[in-house]
Design a protein around this motif. Structure first.
Motif, PDB file in Angstrom:
ATOM      1  N   ALA A 163     -17.531 -76.617   4.927  1.00 21.21           N
ATOM      2  CA  ALA A 163     -16.092 -76.888   4.989  1.00 21.21           C
ATOM      3  C   ALA A 163     -15.264 -75.992   4.077  1.00 21.21           C
ATOM      4  CB  ALA A 163     -15.770 -78.351   4.708  1.00 21.21           C
ATOM      5  N   SER A 164     -15.902 -75.081   3.356  1.00 21.89           N
ATOM      6  CA  SER A 164     -15.144 -74.129   2.549  1.00 21.89           C
ATOM      7  C   SER A 164     -14.519 -73.076   3.457  1.00 21.89           C
ATOM      8  CB  SER A 164     -16.054 -73.447   1.531  1.00 21.89           C
ATOM      9  OG  SER A 164     -17.005 -72.612   2.193  1.00 21.89           O
ATOM     10  N   ALA A 165     -13.583 -72.311   2.903  1.00 23.71           N
ATOM     11  CA  ALA A 165     -12.948 -71.258   3.699  1.00 23.71           C
ATOM     12  C   ALA A 165     -13.973 -70.222   4.160  1.00 23.71           C
ATOM     13  CB  ALA A 165     -11.843 -70.597   2.875  1.00 23.71           C
ATOM     14  N   ALA A 166     -14.925 -69.892   3.301  1.00 23.65           N
ATOM     15  CA  ALA A 166     -15.950 -68.909   3.666  1.00 23.65           C
ATOM     16  C   ALA A 166     -16.844 -69.432   4.776  1.00 23.65           C
ATOM     17  CB  ALA A 166     -16.778 -68.547   2.436  1.00 23.65           C
ATOM     18  N   TRP A 167     -17.196 -70.719   4.698  1.00 19.78           N
ATOM     19  CA  TRP A 167     -18.043 -71.332   5.737  1.00 19.78           C
ATOM     20  C   TRP A 167     -17.316 -71.353   7.082  1.00 19.78           C
ATOM     21  CZ3 TRP A 167     -17.364 -75.848   8.616  1.00 19.78           C
ATOM     22  CH2 TRP A 167     -18.505 -76.325   9.274  1.00 19.78           C
ATOM     23  N   LYS A 168     -16.048 -71.751   7.103  1.00 20.24           N
ATOM     24  CA  LYS A 168     -15.282 -71.764   8.344  1.00 20.24           C
ATOM     25  C   LYS A 168     -15.202 -70.376   8.955  1.00 20.24           C
ATOM     26  CE  LYS A 168     -12.227 -75.751   7.651  1.00 20.24           C
ATOM     27  NZ  LYS A 168     -10.813 -76.202   7.604  1.00 20.24           N
ATOM     28  N   ARG A 169     -14.963 -69.386   8.109  1.00 17.45           N
ATOM     29  CA  ARG A 169     -14.858 -68.015   8.615  1.00 17.45           C
ATOM     30  C   ARG A 169     -16.175 -67.565   9.236  1.00 17.45           C
ATOM     31  NH1 ARG A 169     -11.457 -63.675   7.971  1.00 17.45           N
ATOM     32  NH2 ARG A 169     -10.080 -64.945   6.679  1.00 17.45           N
ATOM     33  N   ARG A 170     -17.298 -67.901   8.613  1.00 14.39           N
ATOM     34  CA  ARG A 170     -18.592 -67.501   9.168  1.00 14.39           C
ATOM     35  C   ARG A 170     -18.850 -68.178  10.510  1.00 14.39           C
ATOM     36  NH1 ARG A 170     -23.226 -66.369   4.587  1.00 14.39           N
ATOM     37  NH2 ARG A 170     -21.987 -64.890   3.369  1.00 14.39           N
ATOM     38  N   VAL A 171     -18.571 -69.475  10.577  1.00 12.24           N
ATOM     39  CA  VAL A 171     -18.776 -70.191  11.836  1.00 12.24           C
ATOM     40  C   VAL A 171     -17.937 -69.572  12.942  1.00 12.24           C
ATOM     41  CG1 VAL A 171     -18.481 -72.388  13.037  1.00 12.24           C
ATOM     42  CG2 VAL A 171     -19.393 -72.360  10.710  1.00 12.24           C
ATOM     43  N   LEU A 172     -16.673 -69.285  12.656  1.00 16.24           N
ATOM     44  CA  LEU A 172     -15.769 -68.807  13.699  1.00 16.24           C
ATOM     45  C   LEU A 172     -15.967 -67.333  14.019  1.00 16.24           C
ATOM     46  CD1 LEU A 172     -12.556 -70.834  12.899  1.00 16.24           C
ATOM     47  CD2 LEU A 172     -13.967 -70.966  14.953  1.00 16.24           C
ATOM     48  N   ARG A 173     -16.418 -66.544  13.067  1.00 14.60           N
ATOM     49  CA  ARG A 173     -16.758 -65.155  13.397  1.00 14.60           C
ATOM     50  C   ARG A 173     -17.869 -65.129  14.443  1.00 14.60           C
ATOM     51  NH1 ARG A 173     -18.436 -61.789   8.411  1.00 14.60           N
ATOM     52  NH2 ARG A 173     -18.671 -60.204  10.037  1.00 14.60           N
ATOM     53  N   LEU A 174     -18.906 -65.924  14.225  1.00 12.00           N
ATOM     54  CA  LEU A 174     -19.994 -65.985  15.197  1.00 12.00           C
ATOM     55  C   LEU A 174     -19.521 -66.564  16.522  1.00 12.00           C
ATOM     56  CD1 LEU A 174     -22.921 -67.125  12.894  1.00 12.00           C
ATOM     57  CD2 LEU A 174     -22.865 -65.003  14.217  1.00 12.00           C
TER      58      LEU A 174
END
Length: 279
Positions: A163-174
């Motif tokens: 749920a961190s900003a980095a985690w969201k970005r990784r999920v959505l990049r993929l």
């Protein structure tokens, strides 16, 4: 926005062309008039079936964008464009008997929209898929999405705090890359997202791609963009049918021809290579 320098002269017909248009770029009254005169019967019927006005407006803006941009690209007027839809819903342009008046005999396009933004990708001889997502997606929905990834991808996503900003970005990049690739293949969500995998750099770029077993393409170009803060875009282009000199990015509704932003494309990749992120 920053990016790498342009690789070719403006207007090259073989370029990858993207149109990014927010719903607010087209006033509702004007969108309604355009839809009345430009959209075909199935499109009008689909627009009327939406329960919520925001969804109807998103659909109308997206599909008037498609018709306007394609009309400018091929030299036909908007109502004359015949758009066929596959059983999986992927649209394609039916060519008139005399061929396309402008730009060459072939064209492929793909459309994506999310929460007020619409993205259209157009390319000539290749196949293209595009996807757009906003980073403010609900974390619970993103956890469900991440469970559809390959084990290696899940491990990479899990290196960031949930749920961190980095985690969201990784999920959505993929997710955007997988959606773009699957849409280029004409399969949409009919392709299992754990049957192929990306290796991404932590900050930007596609480092590697493991294709599904049924992929017969020689190579793909994968592009990542963040053209607006918090808006992620991915593009997949089949790269085995001739050179692609550049990416041309247009923003706003295309009332007239205007100069795009130009960016070099990354090298094609299958099991190695690099992608591009523009921010």
């Amino acid at each position: 926005m920053t990016g790498v320098p342009p690789a070719a002269a403006p207007g090259a017909s073989s370029a990858v062309k993207l149109w990014l248009c927010a719903n607010d770029d087209l006033p509702d009254a004007i969108a309604g008039v355009l839809a009345t005169h430009w959209l075909d019967g199935p499109e009008k019927e689909t627009a009327e079936r939406f329960m919520f006005e925001r969804d109807r407006r998103q659909y109308v803006v997206a599909h008037t964008l498609v018709r306007r941009a394609l009309a400018m690209e091929v030299g036909l007027v908007e109502p004359e464009l015949l758009i066929w839809r596959s059983p999986r819903g992927r649209p394609s342009l039916q060519y008139p008997a005399g061929g396309l008046p402008r730009g060459g005999p072939e064209l492929d396009f793909n459309l994506s929209h999310a929460s007020g933004y619409n993205l259209l990708g157009v390319v000539r001889r290749q196949r293209i898929g595009v996807d757009i997502e906003r980073l403010d997606r609900d974390a619970g929905a993103l956890e469900t999405i991440a469970r559809a990834y390959s084990p290696g991808e899940q491990s990479w996503v899990g290196q960031a705090r949930v749920a961190s900003a980095a985690w969201k970005r990784r999920v959505l990049r993929l997710w955007t890359l997988k959606e773009a690739y699957s849409k280029a293949r004409g399969l949409g969500l009919g392709l299992d997202f754990d049957s192929f995998a990306f290796t991404l750099a932590d900050e930007q770029g596609v480092l590697g791609f493991q294709a599904p077993a049924d992929d017969t393409a020689g190579a793909w170009i994968f592009i990542e963009l963040e053209p607006l803060p918090g808006v992620l875009v991915a593009v997949a282009v089949q790269a085995d049918r001739g050179p692609l000199p550049e990416l041309q990015l247009y923003q706003g509704f295309p009332w007239k021809r205007f100069e795009p932003q130009l960016f070099s494309l990354p090298e094609p990749v299958r099991d190695g290579g690099h992608g591009l992120l523009i921010s």
